[in-house]
Design an enzyme around this catalytic site. Structure first.
Site, PDB file in Angstrom:
ATOM      1  N   THR A   1      -3.976   1.338  -2.236  1.00  0.00           N
ATOM      2  CA  THR A   1      -3.510   1.462  -1.056  1.00  0.00           C
ATOM      3  C   THR A   1      -4.065   0.643   0.204  1.00  0.00           C
ATOM      4  O   THR A   1      -5.329   0.158   0.251  1.00  0.00           O
ATOM      5  CB  THR A   1      -3.833   2.997  -0.595  1.00  0.00           C
ATOM      6  OG1 THR A   1      -5.217   3.224  -0.388  1.00  0.00           O
ATOM      7  CG2 THR A   1      -3.132   4.009  -1.507  1.00  0.00           C
ATOM      8  N   SER A   2      -3.309   0.382   1.319  1.00  0.00           N
ATOM      9  CA  SER A   2      -3.587  -0.617   2.174  1.00  0.00           C
ATOM     10  C   SER A   2      -4.820   0.108   3.299  1.00  0.00           C
ATOM     11  O   SER A   2      -5.531  -0.435   3.843  1.00  0.00           O
ATOM     12  CB  SER A   2      -2.526  -1.091   3.004  1.00  0.00           C
ATOM     13  OG  SER A   2      -1.674  -1.825   2.114  1.00  0.00           O
ATOM     14  N   THR A   3      -4.509   1.559   3.509  1.00  0.00           N
ATOM     15  CA  THR A   3      -5.268   2.154   4.542  1.00  0.00           C
ATOM     16  C   THR A   3      -6.072   3.522   3.762  1.00  0.00           C
ATOM     17  O   THR A   3      -5.557   3.945   2.678  1.00  0.00           O
ATOM     18  CB  THR A   3      -4.545   2.805   5.424  1.00  0.00           C
ATOM     19  OG1 THR A   3      -3.537   3.560   5.166  1.00  0.00           O
ATOM     20  CG2 THR A   3      -3.884   1.506   6.390  1.00  0.00           C
TER      21      THR A   3
END
Length: 129
Positions: free
Chosen positions: A9-11
């Site tokens: 996941t990016s965040t």
């Protein structure tokens, strides 16, 4: 076949849940009779980075022949740079490690002569950077 499941996941704080990716990947592996060797999850890591803690661990396990294959939910979870993706997939090919992407329905990206079939796969989400 022993596989490593990779999710990213990016965040870490915007409601992205890697479990959604892993759930599909576990079912995908089970349906094919693959044994899950490990789950490798990078949270809050940009796909544009070549170095990510769990991706690095996954690749080390591939190099040590602990796994026979890698399964990802989507190619852009594995890498956003086309150059990096092609380089990594070529390394996996040279190691004899198979690669599968769940959402693109790619069980094998190998041609008969051993070249990765990346150019014919539509990768609109890859930025090329």
């Amino acid at each position: 076949m022993r596989v490593g499941l990779y999710a990213r996941t990016s965040t870490a704080d915007k409601g992205q849940d890697p479990e959604l990716q892993l759930k599909d990947l576990r079912a995908y592996a089970h349906a094919r009779g693959w044994k899950v060797f490990g789950e490798y999850v990078d949270i809050g890591e940009s796909g544009s980075k070549d170095k990510r803690p769990q991706l690095d661990r996954l690749m080390e396990d591939a190099r040590k022949r602990r796994i026979d294959g890698i399964s990802v939910w989507k190619l852009d979870r594995f890498g956003r740079s086309l150059k990096s993706l092609v380089t990594t997939l070529e390394e996996l090919r040279s190691l004899g490690v198979q690669f599968a992407s769940f959402t693109e329905s790619l069980d094998s990206l190998l041609l008969r002569e051993g070249r990765w079939l990346i150019s014919s796969v539509s990768l609109p989400s890859l930025s090329g950077t």
